[in-house]
Design an enzyme around this catalytic site. Structure first.
Site, short mmCIF file in Angstrom:
data_model
loop_
_atom_site.label_atom_id
_atom_site.label_comp_id
_atom_site.label_asym_id
_atom_site.label_seq_id
_atom_site.Cartn_x
_atom_site.Cartn_y
_atom_site.Cartn_z
N CYS A 181 0.85 -1.19 0.00
CA CYS A 181 0.00 0.00 0.00
C CYS A 181 0.88 1.25 0.00
CB CYS A 181 -0.96 -0.05 1.19
SG CYS A 181 -2.27 1.17 1.17
N ILE A 182 0.78 2.12 1.00
CA ILE A 182 1.55 3.36 1.04
C ILE A 182 2.94 3.15 1.66
CG2 ILE A 182 0.62 4.13 3.28
CD1 ILE A 182 1.36 6.44 0.25
#
Length: 224
Positions: free
Chosen positions: A136-137
């Protein structure tokens, strides 16, 4: 004896902590691979607390370690106590907490500061040539610390399926090589032993996100 894998959390909840489904998927897949997860989080205040019904910040104060303990079912340690010597790999799930509590990416983007504890842990695993899994991030942490590394956060062209694609462009500005991958795929930076996958950076069905994280976890355990 199974591999011992540090899992670093950033709170509990997508908008101000670790993404709960991603964190759970990491723990389930580690268990399936016969690995032992050791969960850590920094003992610091969250940047803020978000009401997950309204999507708005509240006046509440919460602690990252205390909130992360919800996901870990209480079996968690202060990140300051992590010793890379007894561990085989590191995984950091996504969620806005990575960009708010482990770093200042949410407010400062590529000019962000990464929490010293988090930076020290990432550099220690990297120096020991032990694999690091990011989804994800959380690949932005590696983008900031390891110039020239190869990562994926999914795709670099924004659309309904990839609403956060600008992140890939920002990572390129930091000198990283971004590799476009589908949500179930991973990218392996062999030289830096970094394994990344997009997870909820993609607007995809939850089982596809779960499968992509499974592929990341399997590769991290294999490299360990």
């Amino acid at each position: 004896m199974g591999k011992r894998v540090a899992v670093v959390l950033a709170g509990c909840g997508v908008y101000d902590g670790s993404e709960i489904h991603e964190s759970s998927a990491v723990l389930v897949h580690l268990s399936r691979e016969g690995a032992q997860a050791e969960v850590y989080a920094p003992d610091v205040d969250q940047m803020h607390v978000v009401d997950h019904v309204k999507g708005q910040p509240t006046q509440e104060k919460r602690n990252v370690l205390v909130e992360s303990a919800r996901i870990a079912r209480g079996n968690i340690k202060d990140l300051a106590k992590l010793d890379v010597k007894g561990l085989d790999a590191l995984i950091i799930p996504g969620g806005f907490g990575v960009a708010k509590n482990l770093s200042t990416w949410a407010t400062q983007g590529k000019n962000c500061i990464i929490s010293k504890e988090v930076e020290d842990v990432l550099k220690a695993f990297h120096a020991a040539k032990k694999p690091i899994g990011l989804c994800c991030i959380s690949p932005v942490l590696a983008a900031k610390i390891f110039p020239g590394c190869e990562l994926t956060v999914g795709h670099d062209t924004e659309c309904e399926k990839w609403p956060y694609a600008k992140t890939a462009e920002t990572m390129k500005e930091l000198g990283c090589k971004h590799v476009n991958k589908h949500v179930t795929e991973i990218h392996v930076d062999v030289k830096n032993k970094l394994v990344t996958t997009s997870a909820f950076m993609c607007n995809a069905p939850i089982h596809e996100i779960y499968d992509g994280i499974g592929n990341m976890v399997r590769e991290v355990v294999r490299l360990a």
